[in-house]
Design an enzyme around this catalytic site. Structure first.
Site, PDB file in Angstrom:
ATOM      1  CB  ALA A 129      -0.921  -0.005   1.219  1.00 10.67           C
ATOM      2  N   GLY A 170      -0.067  -5.131   0.789  1.00 15.74           N
ATOM      3  CA  GLY A 170      -1.251  -5.054  -0.061  1.00 15.74           C
ATOM      4  C   GLY A 170      -1.060  -5.740  -1.399  1.00 15.74           C
ATOM      5  CD  GLU A 184      -3.408  -7.400   2.741  1.00 15.72           C
ATOM      6  OE1 GLU A 184      -4.063  -7.591   3.783  1.00 15.72           O
ATOM      7  OE2 GLU A 184      -2.927  -6.294   2.440  1.00 15.72           O
ATOM      8  CD  GLU A 232       0.754  -5.923   5.758  1.00 12.06           C
ATOM      9  OE1 GLU A 232       0.178  -5.818   4.666  1.00 12.06           O
ATOM     10  OE2 GLU A 232       1.365  -6.967   6.098  1.00 12.06           O
TER      11      GLU A 232
END
Length: 261
Positions: free
Chosen positions: A64, A111, A114, A134
């Site tokens: 992200a 991300g 994911e 994370e």
């Protein structure tokens, strides 16, 4: 549609979506919004029967956009909005009724992993780096990582990978079940195209879409509900031209001429 973060190429009924957000293909809120629009358009495009998702340059998706996190400190609603948007694109990809293949060409972290786990099939190069780091930021995976990783690897392995923030190379990711195939960089897109063709060639989209729906939908519901869904979709196909053509072609020992109706 004006695209700032993606390149889309459609050939032989296969769409190749390349995330192109230099320098590391991070998932900013604007990039996520564009990806959602791209996949929505491809979902409705009858010419497209399968999709390959990859990254430009040396990265698949590095994660992200961390800079956007700064603006969310002290504001739980902003944090929630980011998680909602991130989960939405992963959910929408997973719930596509057309096969989606992640061609992981490089770093696939946070991300990015994911996003890849939302795809139906994953291919990686040997030097790809996959992980959910994370916790090193004082956060947790928020785009579906805590749920999808455990479904792929089992609870114990997911706990290990997330709590240690361990990063895996392509072969290691295959060994724990995150990716299905590891190939050289030169073979990545050709292999993804070959698999996509194997998914769709000689088959009707009327049955492909229902098979994908039953498998993905059934993974998130009880066995009884999944079986009910399967019965219903199976029965629906007896109203389609392609099911009639497929069975008749088998009886007549010829290739079926599907019209995807």
């Amino acid at each position: 549609m004006s695209k700032n973060f993606t390149n889309v190429l459609i050939e032989d009924a296969i769409a190749i979506v390349e995330i192109d957000h230099a320098p590391a293909n991070t998932l900013s809120s604007a990039c996520i919004a564009e990806l959602r629009e791209v996949f929505n358009n491809l979902s409705n495009d009858k010419q497209v029967k399968a999709i390959i998702l990859t990254g430009a340059g040396r990265f698949f998706v590095a994660g992200a956009d961390i800079k956007e996190f700064v603006a969310a400190f002290g504001n739980e609603d902003k944090g929630l909005d980011m998680a909602v948007a991130g989960q939405a694109i992963c959910d929408e990809i997973e719930n596509m009724k057309k096969p989606v293949i992640a061609a992981i060409n490089g770093a696939c972290l946070g991300g990015g992993l994911e996003l890849a786990m939302g795809c139906h099939y994953r291919i990686a190069v040997p030097d790809a780096i996959l992980g959910l780091p994370e916790l090193k930021l004082g956060l947790i995976p928020g785009f579906g990582g805590t749920q999808r990783l455990s479904r792929l690897t089992g609870t114990a392995t997911a706990l290990e990978l997330i709590l240690t923030s361990k990063q895996l190379k392509g072969k290691e990711a295959k060994e724990v079940g995150i990716v299905q195939l590891v190939v050289s960089p030169e073979e990545l897109l050709p292999s993804a195209k070959t698999i996509a063709k194997a998914f769709i060639e000689g088959k009707s989209m009327t049955s492909i879409t229902r098979a994908v729906e039953c498998i993905i939908g059934g993974a998130n519901e009880s066995l009884a509900d999944g079986l009910e869904r399967e019965r219903s979709r199976f029965a629906e196909l007896f109203l389609t031209d392609d099911a009639k053509e497929g069975v008749q072609a088998f009886i007549e020992k010829r290739k079926p001429l599907f019209t995807h109706k």
